[in-house]
Design a protein around this motif. Sequence first.
Motif, PDB file in Angstrom:
ATOM      1  N   HIS A 145     -57.952  50.897 -24.180  1.00  0.00           N
ATOM      2  CA  HIS A 145     -57.307  49.949 -25.086  1.00  0.00           C
ATOM      3  C   HIS A 145     -58.326  49.302 -26.008  1.00  0.00           C
ATOM      4  CE1 HIS A 145     -54.696  46.527 -26.257  1.00  0.00           C
ATOM      5  NE2 HIS A 145     -55.770  45.787 -26.050  1.00  0.00           N
ATOM      6  N   PHE A 146     -59.457  48.871 -25.450  1.00  0.00           N
ATOM      7  CA  PHE A 146     -60.464  48.193 -26.255  1.00  0.00           C
ATOM      8  C   PHE A 146     -61.182  49.160 -27.189  1.00  0.00           C
ATOM      9  CE2 PHE A 146     -59.511  44.226 -24.778  1.00  0.00           C
ATOM     10  CZ  PHE A 146     -59.701  44.029 -23.423  1.00  0.00           C
ATOM     11  N   GLN A 198     -59.925  51.314 -16.325  1.00  0.00           N
ATOM     12  CA  GLN A 198     -60.027  52.415 -17.288  1.00  0.00           C
ATOM     13  C   GLN A 198     -59.037  52.261 -18.446  1.00  0.00           C
ATOM     14  OE1 GLN A 198     -58.792  56.363 -16.061  1.00  0.00           O
ATOM     15  NE2 GLN A 198     -60.860  57.082 -16.357  1.00  0.00           N
ATOM     16  N   GLN A 199     -57.822  51.810 -18.122  1.00  0.00           N
ATOM     17  CA  GLN A 199     -56.785  51.626 -19.147  1.00  0.00           C
ATOM     18  C   GLN A 199     -57.226  50.605 -20.189  1.00  0.00           C
ATOM     19  OE1 GLN A 199     -53.216  52.798 -19.457  1.00  0.00           O
ATOM     20  NE2 GLN A 199     -54.322  54.441 -18.473  1.00  0.00           N
ATOM     21  N   TRP A 200     -57.950  49.590 -19.730  1.00  0.00           N
ATOM     22  CA  TRP A 200     -58.413  48.549 -20.645  1.00  0.00           C
ATOM     23  C   TRP A 200     -59.545  49.076 -21.506  1.00  0.00           C
ATOM     24  CZ3 TRP A 200     -58.412  42.958 -18.316  1.00  0.00           C
ATOM     25  CH2 TRP A 200     -57.164  42.725 -17.701  1.00  0.00           C
ATOM     26  N   TRP A 209     -64.107  41.094 -20.394  1.00  0.00           N
ATOM     27  CA  TRP A 209     -64.221  40.755 -21.817  1.00  0.00           C
ATOM     28  C   TRP A 209     -65.674  40.499 -22.197  1.00  0.00           C
ATOM     29  CZ3 TRP A 209     -59.803  36.556 -21.611  1.00  0.00           C
ATOM     30  CH2 TRP A 209     -58.573  37.207 -21.394  1.00  0.00           C
ATOM     31  N   MET A 232     -58.248  36.168 -13.306  1.00  0.00           N
ATOM     32  CA  MET A 232     -58.821  35.520 -14.480  1.00  0.00           C
ATOM     33  C   MET A 232     -60.327  35.765 -14.537  1.00  0.00           C
ATOM     34  SD  MET A 232     -58.356  33.535 -17.120  1.00  0.00           S
ATOM     35  CE  MET A 232     -57.402  32.052 -17.250  1.00  0.00           C
ATOM     36  N   ALA A 281     -43.987  47.668  -5.335  1.00  0.00           N
ATOM     37  CA  ALA A 281     -45.085  47.533  -6.322  1.00  0.00           C
ATOM     38  C   ALA A 281     -46.135  48.612  -6.083  1.00  0.00           C
ATOM     39  CB  ALA A 281     -45.713  46.156  -6.224  1.00  0.00           C
ATOM     40  N   ALA A 282     -46.634  49.184  -7.177  1.00  0.00           N
ATOM     41  CA  ALA A 282     -47.544  50.326  -7.028  1.00  0.00           C
ATOM     42  C   ALA A 282     -49.008  49.925  -7.142  1.00  0.00           C
ATOM     43  CB  ALA A 282     -47.217  51.349  -8.113  1.00  0.00           C
ATOM     44  N   ARG A 342     -60.965  39.319 -15.531  1.00  0.00           N
ATOM     45  CA  ARG A 342     -60.675  39.517 -16.956  1.00  0.00           C
ATOM     46  C   ARG A 342     -61.844  39.039 -17.789  1.00  0.00           C
ATOM     47  NH1 ARG A 342     -55.334  37.644 -15.679  1.00  0.00           N
ATOM     48  NH2 ARG A 342     -55.701  35.559 -16.501  1.00  0.00           N
ATOM     49  N   ARG A 352     -58.968  49.456 -30.023  1.00  0.00           N
ATOM     50  CA  ARG A 352     -58.986  48.197 -30.768  1.00  0.00           C
ATOM     51  C   ARG A 352     -60.200  48.155 -31.674  1.00  0.00           C
ATOM     52  NH1 ARG A 352     -56.646  44.209 -32.347  1.00  0.00           N
ATOM     53  NH2 ARG A 352     -57.552  42.146 -32.532  1.00  0.00           N
ATOM     54  N   MET A 358     -53.045  49.137  -7.496  1.00  0.00           N
ATOM     55  CA  MET A 358     -53.952  47.995  -7.387  1.00  0.00           C
ATOM     56  C   MET A 358     -53.316  46.737  -7.970  1.00  0.00           C
ATOM     57  SD  MET A 358     -56.533  50.178  -9.695  1.00  0.00           S
ATOM     58  CE  MET A 358     -55.325  50.004 -10.989  1.00  0.00           C
ATOM     59  N   ALA A 359     -53.856  45.583  -7.537  1.00  0.00           N
ATOM     60  CA  ALA A 359     -53.409  44.311  -8.092  1.00  0.00           C
ATOM     61  C   ALA A 359     -53.992  44.161  -9.492  1.00  0.00           C
ATOM     62  CB  ALA A 359     -53.878  43.176  -7.202  1.00  0.00           C
ATOM     63  N   ALA A 360     -53.353  43.358 -10.298  1.00  0.00           N
ATOM     64  CA  ALA A 360     -53.852  43.093 -11.643  1.00  0.00           C
ATOM     65  C   ALA A 360     -55.160  42.306 -11.544  1.00  0.00           C
ATOM     66  CB  ALA A 360     -52.823  42.298 -12.434  1.00  0.00           C
ATOM     67  N   PRO A 361     -56.058  42.480 -12.515  1.00  0.00           N
ATOM     68  CA  PRO A 361     -57.299  41.712 -12.509  1.00  0.00           C
ATOM     69  C   PRO A 361     -57.015  40.212 -12.521  1.00  0.00           C
ATOM     70  CG  PRO A 361     -57.401  43.467 -14.144  1.00  0.00           C
ATOM     71  CD  PRO A 361     -56.004  43.442 -13.633  1.00  0.00           C
TER      72      PRO A 361
END
Lengths: 82, 204
Positions: A54-55, A49-51, A16, A9, A1-2, A12, A58, A4-7
């Motif tokens: 994305h937002f 940064q990716q989010w 948001w 809850m 697995a590469a 997130r 959006r 950082m860990a996913a955010p």
Amino acid sequence: AAGMAAPTMEERKACWGARDEFWQCLDSHGDDAAKCEKLRRAFESRCPQQWVKHFDKRRDFLKYKKKLETEGFHPPEAAGKS
Amino acid sequence: VAGAVAGAAAAGWLYVRHQKERRQRSRRLRDLRALALGQGDFQLRDTAGTARSKADFLGRWVLLYFGFTHCPDVCPEELEKLSRAVELLERDPALPPVQPLFVTVDPERDDEAALARYLRDFHPRLVGLTGTPEQVRAAAAAFRVYVSAGPRDADGDYVVDHSVLTFLVDPDGLFRDCYSRSRTAEEVARSVRGHMDTYEPLPL
């Protein structure tokens, strides 16, 4: 697995929330990003940064969609006239 | 007398037609069953590292969603919805339990530990599946799910573009329905209930 860990809850929801505050600021300032710099920075610090990318996309899409719904579709002028 | 004979003949004919229809349906169901075992199958691993395929879930209704843990908004929302739909169905003790299932489209990052961490926030019976990139690719293809990883940024982070659909699979492993982003949890639960009502197990 590469990398950082996913955010989580909580992370997130914090992201948001920051996004929503930034967007609310834009809504009340006619999308003038200069008026919402502080919230923009908070948004960027709370979200990967990716989010953020994305937002941003959006929001552009939602604005475009709203424009179509209220103004209707106008094909670009560049399509040659006879 | 002629009327009685005509009546009997008509009844006889109806009976024969009914039997023929039953045989045809039976044959079709047998064909479907053979198809079901071949289609929409997967060879993956759950968060305990145990190998799982569709055969492991036969006998249960399954609601299946493909996503990834680094997903900005869609996957958590769809999983909330999926969890809520399952909860709504659980309220009716007459209904069989529905198995919620999550398959990652990002096997490089979503290993067993990452999935376990992520899925903790959703329905307690939600099972997460991962695998090698080949296995995951095959599972997505089996369900005709579009998957496309985006470019990596400076931190090596990326998002995965993918079809957003929740699939309903019946206890025989057959697709019954799929639910898009626009369906609410209540609508999904109502639809699943409807499918359960009309479900007839395939003949063995």
